[in-house]
Structure formats: C-alpha cells, structure tokens
Design a protein around this motif. Structure first.
Motif, short mmCIF file in Angstrom:
data_model
loop_
_atom_site.label_atom_id
_atom_site.label_comp_id
_atom_site.label_asym_id
_atom_site.label_seq_id
_atom_site.Cartn_x
_atom_site.Cartn_y
_atom_site.Cartn_z
N GLY A 33 0.93 -1.21 0.12
CA GLY A 33 0.43 0.22 0.09
C GLY A 33 0.99 1.56 0.12
N THR A 34 1.80 1.52 0.99
CA THR A 34 2.35 2.34 0.89
C THR A 34 3.61 2.87 -0.30
OG1 THR A 34 3.25 2.20 3.44
CG2 THR A 34 4.66 4.07 2.08
N CYS A 35 3.90 1.56 -0.42
CA CYS A 35 4.80 1.45 -2.10
C CYS A 35 4.11 1.61 -3.55
CB CYS A 35 5.81 0.33 -2.06
SG CYS A 35 6.33 -0.48 -1.88
N TYR A 36 2.42 1.69 -3.46
CA TYR A 36 1.67 2.68 -3.88
C TYR A 36 1.20 3.72 -3.95
CZ TYR A 36 0.52 -2.43 -6.92
OH TYR A 36 0.34 -3.13 -7.77
N LEU A 86 -6.77 4.61 1.87
CA LEU A 86 -7.65 3.39 2.22
C LEU A 86 -6.79 1.86 2.38
CD1 LEU A 86 -10.13 2.40 2.72
CD2 LEU A 86 -10.45 2.01 -0.03
N SER A 87 -5.15 1.46 1.18
CA SER A 87 -4.98 -0.05 1.88
C SER A 87 -3.66 -0.15 3.22
CB SER A 87 -4.12 -0.42 0.33
OG SER A 87 -4.33 -0.87 -0.84
N ILE A 88 -3.25 1.59 2.99
CA ILE A 88 -2.15 1.58 4.51
C ILE A 88 -3.31 1.37 5.71
CG2 ILE A 88 -1.17 3.13 5.54
CD1 ILE A 88 -0.21 4.27 3.19
N ASN A 89 -4.44 2.23 5.65
CA ASN A 89 -5.45 2.25 6.72
C ASN A 89 -6.38 0.70 7.11
OD1 ASN A 89 -5.56 4.48 8.40
ND2 ASN A 89 -6.73 5.75 6.52
#
Length: 326
Positions: A33-36, A86-89
């Motif tokens: 998620g962070t990479c995106y 959103l993915s990170i959360n």
C-alpha cells in the motif's frame, strides 16, 4: 506572468526525488500500500512538473500525445493516491486486531494482490468510467498544461466525482476502527509488535499519521470539486453517447488571463496540482527522517565515500597517526 513559476516546478521536482528515497525499505518490508502511494505520488509530481515547464507561457497544443497520457495520469492518480491511503488504513486496521501477521510468503502475496486490486486495478477501471463522460479530448490551461475534460452531466458525479470522496470516507472508517482497537487492545498490540514482525510501533504510528493526513487533504478537495462543478454551470442532461462525445477530437485552450480570473476554475485547479506535491513532502516528513532512513543514509554515504576512495584515505591517515603516536 505566472505567479507560481519557478516555485511550483522546483517543489514538484523536489517531490519527485524525496518521495522515492524511502521506497527501498518499504519494498523490503513488503508494504505494498505504501509502495503504491509512492508510485502514484511520484507519477503525479513528475506529470505536473513537465506540464508546468512546457506550458509556462502558452496554451498551444504542442504535444497532443503527451496530453493524452498526462490527462490519464491525472485521472488515475486522483483515485490512486486515496486508494493507496485506503490500503494503508486497511492494513493498519487488520494489524490493530492483532490478526495481520503475514508470516508466510503466501500470506504476503495475498496481501499484495488485494492492495493491487485496490490501488492499481481500480484506477484503471476508473479511467474507463471517466471516458464515458469525457466531453472532448482534453483541455490545455496556460501555465498548468493538460487537464481532463469531463462533461458536466449527472452521470459524471457518480462515475467520476464521487469516488475520491467515497474512498476517503471508507478510509476514515478504517482509521477510526484502528484507533478504537488500539485503545482497547494495547497489551495484545505490544505483544504483536514484539513477535518478530518488521513493523515497529513508531512505523505504525507514522503510517497512520500519513493515512490520516491524506484523508484530511484529499476528501475536502473532492467535496469542493463536486461543489464547484455543480455551481459552475447548469448540469446537462445525459442524452446519449453520441451527444456526449460529439466533436470529441476538439481541444479547449484557456489563456491564464481567463482561467485565473475565474475562482471556480482557479482554486480547484491550483489545489489539485499543489496537493500532489504536498503529499510527497508530507510522506518524506514522516519517513525521510526516521531511524531506518538515517541508517540507510549512513550506509549510502559509506558506500559512496568507499567508491570514491575517501574512506581508504581516511583509514590510511588514521593508521599513520597511530604509528606516529607509537
């Protein structure tokens, strides 16, 4: 005269560089998620950097193929960055339940697959939805460059305008649930962090702060853009595909003296391009000065000085000094 030149291209260039600095250790930790988030922010900064230089003092259609690519980057990044948040959360929420330890390679691959569906596949689907209500090929704004041309019809609010806001709201729910779980499961969370995972309490809090900041930046802008589109002119009825795409190859060109004099154009356009740069700088502020970052800076400096021969010279000087003392 462009009031943001050369300030904007300087900051956009800085954003392109600093957003990539923490990428290696996030790749190493499988933080997809962070990479995106890094990917979409870098792409957005680079795109706006090029546009701000090429169209500094003109609104000419000098690079139509680039504008086709540029407008699609703008569209995809407008949901790609909130989707990454959103993915990170979502990941932080699963960790807060103390059930997210991706021990096996299979678990990690599954997490990457889900993040890829949210952060990569959905933005590509979003491009298709935007094309449905794309009134003509693109717009060119002097000093800004290429921008998408969304026809102000009712379906545009459901196919295009609402998604950054909706994603931000879902992300906010995950963030709230994470905070709630952390408040009620502190002991279990501390035990999880000491169970061999690469995630530390500091990194968890920084990821949460990043995601919360992105919600506070993106969601209000999405709401404001819906508002400005709704009051800018009458919402046109959807008649047909042919009507919406009539004279599709047309390119609208706006001199700065026109669009800068219209607050309903000026404010959302400037906010949208500066917001991407702010996202890059905020990300670096959270992760560019952390302990793992400083450790990597030291390792990089040691490698560079070693390649240049500085470290060898220093070692020889130290050895000579030691012999002199004897």
């Amino acid at each position: 005269m462009d009031p943001t030149f050369p300030l904007f291209p300087i900051f956009a260039g800085i954003g392109c560089v600093v957003i990539l600095i923490p990428l290696p250790w996030h790749l190493e930790a499988w933080n997809s998620g962070t990479c995106y988030f890094i990917f979409w922010t870098f792409l957005g900064c680079l795109n706006q950097l090029v546009n701000s230089i090429v169209w500094r003092n003109n609104a000419l259609n000098v690079a139509p193929i680039w504008c086709d690519i540029s407008t699609r980057i703008i569209i995809a990044a407008s949901v790609g960055i909130p989707a990454a948040s959103l993915s990170i959360n979502r990941r932080l929420y699963l960790i807060s339940r103390c059930r997210a330890a991706t021990v096996t390679i299979r678990d990690k691959r599954r997490a990457i697959f889900v993040d890829s569906m949210i952060c990569l596949v959905f933005p590509l689907i979003y491009l298709v939805m935007e094309y449905v209500v794309q009134g003509h090929r693109f717009n060119i704004f002097e000093q800004l460059g290429c921008y998408p041309a969304v026809y102000n019809v009712l379906p545009a609010y459901f196919l295009v305008n609402m998604w950054p806001v909706l994603i931000g709201l879902v992300s906010a729910v995950y963030c709230f649930l994470s905070l709630k779980n952390l408040a009620s499961r502190r002991a279990a969370f501390r035990e999880y962090l000491t169970s061999g995972t690469s995630l530390t309490g500091s990194r968890y809090l920084r990821l949460m702060a990043l995601a919360m900041t992105d919600i506070l930046l993106d969601t209000p802008l999405g709401i404001y853009e819906i508002y400005s589109n709704a009051i800018a002119g009458p919402i046109q009825p959807w008649i047909s595909w042919e009507d919406t795409h009539f004279d599709f190859s047309h390119v609208e060109q706006f001199p700065a003296v026109i669009w800068r004099g219209e607050p309903l154009l000026n404010i959302p356009l400037e906010l949208s391009r500066w917001l991407i740069v702010v996202c890059a700088l905020v990300f670096f502020a959270f992760f560019g000065f952390a302990e793992e970052a400083r450790r990597n800076y030291r390792a990089a400096w040691t490698w560079i000085t070693g390649k240049l021969g500085f470290r060898r010279s220093q070692n020889r000087a130290s050895a000579k000094g030691a012999k002199g003392e004897k």
